[in-house]
Design a protein around this motif. Sequence first.
Motif, PDB file in Angstrom:
ATOM      1  N   ASN A 163     -45.088 -14.201  21.759  1.00 21.87           N
ATOM      2  CA  ASN A 163     -43.417 -13.084  21.901  1.00 21.87           C
ATOM      3  C   ASN A 163     -42.425 -13.960  22.172  1.00 21.87           C
ATOM      4  O   ASN A 163     -42.245 -15.295  22.540  1.00 21.87           O
ATOM      5  N   THR A 164     -41.074 -13.187  22.053  1.00 26.94           N
ATOM      6  CA  THR A 164     -39.876 -14.021  22.313  1.00 26.94           C
ATOM      7  C   THR A 164     -39.899 -15.135  23.932  1.00 26.94           C
ATOM      8  O   THR A 164     -40.141 -14.347  24.410  1.00 26.94           O
ATOM      9  N   TYR A 207     -37.456 -16.908  25.884  1.00 27.33           N
ATOM     10  CA  TYR A 207     -36.809 -16.955  25.981  1.00 27.33           C
ATOM     11  C   TYR A 207     -36.294 -18.395  27.028  1.00 27.33           C
ATOM     12  O   TYR A 207     -34.903 -18.352  26.848  1.00 27.33           O
ATOM     13  N   LEU A 247     -35.410 -20.580  23.513  1.00 28.64           N
ATOM     14  CA  LEU A 247     -34.188 -19.691  23.377  1.00 28.64           C
ATOM     15  C   LEU A 247     -32.480 -19.753  24.205  1.00 28.64           C
ATOM     16  O   LEU A 247     -31.816 -19.852  24.023  1.00 28.64           O
ATOM     17  N   SER A 295     -38.205 -16.866  17.978  1.00 32.62           N
ATOM     18  CA  SER A 295     -38.081 -15.474  18.387  1.00 32.62           C
ATOM     19  C   SER A 295     -38.729 -14.121  18.251  1.00 32.62           C
ATOM     20  O   SER A 295     -38.758 -13.525  18.939  1.00 32.62           O
ATOM     21  N   GLY A 296     -39.895 -14.612  18.292  1.00 33.08           N
ATOM     22  CA  GLY A 296     -41.134 -13.594  18.580  1.00 33.08           C
ATOM     23  C   GLY A 296     -41.271 -12.097  17.211  1.00 33.08           C
ATOM     24  O   GLY A 296     -41.566 -10.865  17.857  1.00 33.08           O
ATOM     25  N   ARG A 336     -38.388 -11.044  16.769  1.00 31.80           N
ATOM     26  CA  ARG A 336     -36.792 -10.763  16.765  1.00 31.80           C
ATOM     27  C   ARG A 336     -35.532 -11.776  16.473  1.00 31.80           C
ATOM     28  O   ARG A 336     -34.766 -12.393  16.811  1.00 31.80           O
ATOM     29  N   ARG A 337     -35.839 -11.873  14.932  1.00 35.39           N
ATOM     30  CA  ARG A 337     -34.478 -12.780  14.536  1.00 35.39           C
ATOM     31  C   ARG A 337     -33.081 -12.840  14.517  1.00 35.39           C
ATOM     32  O   ARG A 337     -33.275 -13.956  14.779  1.00 35.39           O
ATOM     33  N   ALA A 365     -32.686 -13.992  18.749  1.00 37.11           N
ATOM     34  CA  ALA A 365     -32.171 -15.012  18.909  1.00 37.11           C
ATOM     35  C   ALA A 365     -31.608 -15.838  18.122  1.00 37.11           C
ATOM     36  O   ALA A 365     -31.276 -16.553  18.249  1.00 37.11           O
TER      37      ALA A 365
END
Length: 397
Positions: free
Chosen positions: A7-8, A10, A13, A128-129, A131-132, A135
């Motif tokens: 997963n992303t 967060y 990030l 990022s999981g 979701r580049r 991210a």
Amino acid sequence: MSLKTQNTIYPILIAISLAHLLNDMLQAVIPAIYPLLEAKYQLSYAQIGMITLCYQFSASVFQPIVGAYTDKNPKPYSQLIGMFFTMIGIGLLANAQNYYLILISVFMVGIGSSIFHPESSRVSFLASGGRRSLAQSVFQIGGNTGTALAPLLIAWWILPNDSSYLIYFIGVAILAQIILAYIAQWYKNYLKTNRSTQKKTLKIPELSQLKITTTVGILLVLIFSKYFYVASITSFFQFYTLKKFGVSTAQAQIYLFYFLLAVAIGTLIGGFLGDRFGRKAIIVFSVFGAAPFALLLPYATLEWTVVLTIIIGMIMASAFPAILVYAQELLPKKLGMISGLFYGFAFGMAGVGSAVLGYFADKTSIEYIYHICSFLPLIGFVAFFLPNLKKISYRIF
């Protein structure tokens, strides 16, 4: 944990975005104090441009080298070393007594930047999981926000006092070190648990080497047009509004803040849209969409100049996350080298742009360079020749 199910992350990030904010805030104090340095040392526009070139040169040349090295030898704690160089540079700048010491101090800040960005970009990619673009935009908006805040802090704290007050920014560097230590620990643990899985699950686009090289070349042309133009704003927009409209130095800093804030917002929007509509669509819109507004800028009143720079900043900034992620997806086995190359080239073009524009501003006028630069976004037409990666076949490595 498999990369397919990851997963992303967060918290990482957000942490890397905050570190980027603090890092780029420290870098952005350099152009933000240009009016102060010009008055204190009687600098020409060419000398102002050389300060930017010196900083951007050290920030650009070493980034691909650092990235290529860390692709083979990941260094989770390297970002702390980079921040240490930045800390030294800011300390020297606060106590610089002449033009040459200014050049040495900004060179040190550039070294710090060259170490920070490749590994930080890799961390955002890994967290990022999938979701580049999102991210990368979260990471980038931290840097853009820090860049935007610097003129405000300079106007509030440094201009009423003296450049020696820059020494207090050492506290910002210390805070950044604490955040980077947290990120480095996560990165170290990630490498232990995911490195073998990552190597087996990389998606490699089925494109010829010639096609990949040509595509990277097109992306670099887009970076050139974008950052050469942005250099005209970040290095000389304060002088432009001072000379053409007679505003105060503090007002000029505020107008520069508006542009930099627009860049931050545009970066975040570009990240969201890039994941949804594809990298190429965002790149084409961003680099080509700013052209009509850039062409209007030299003829605008003060009020419309501010409005147009905000629009230009938002549109142009939306491309960078998409450009970088597009390049990373072309060469996923060389994340550090690609990140270093593109950040380095962006910084290099900003530096060269500042030096060249400063030279011509001395020979002609500060207004004239904005007439010339208004045509730069038209180079963005080459984005139409980028392959659509959504339609490209991939193989698993």
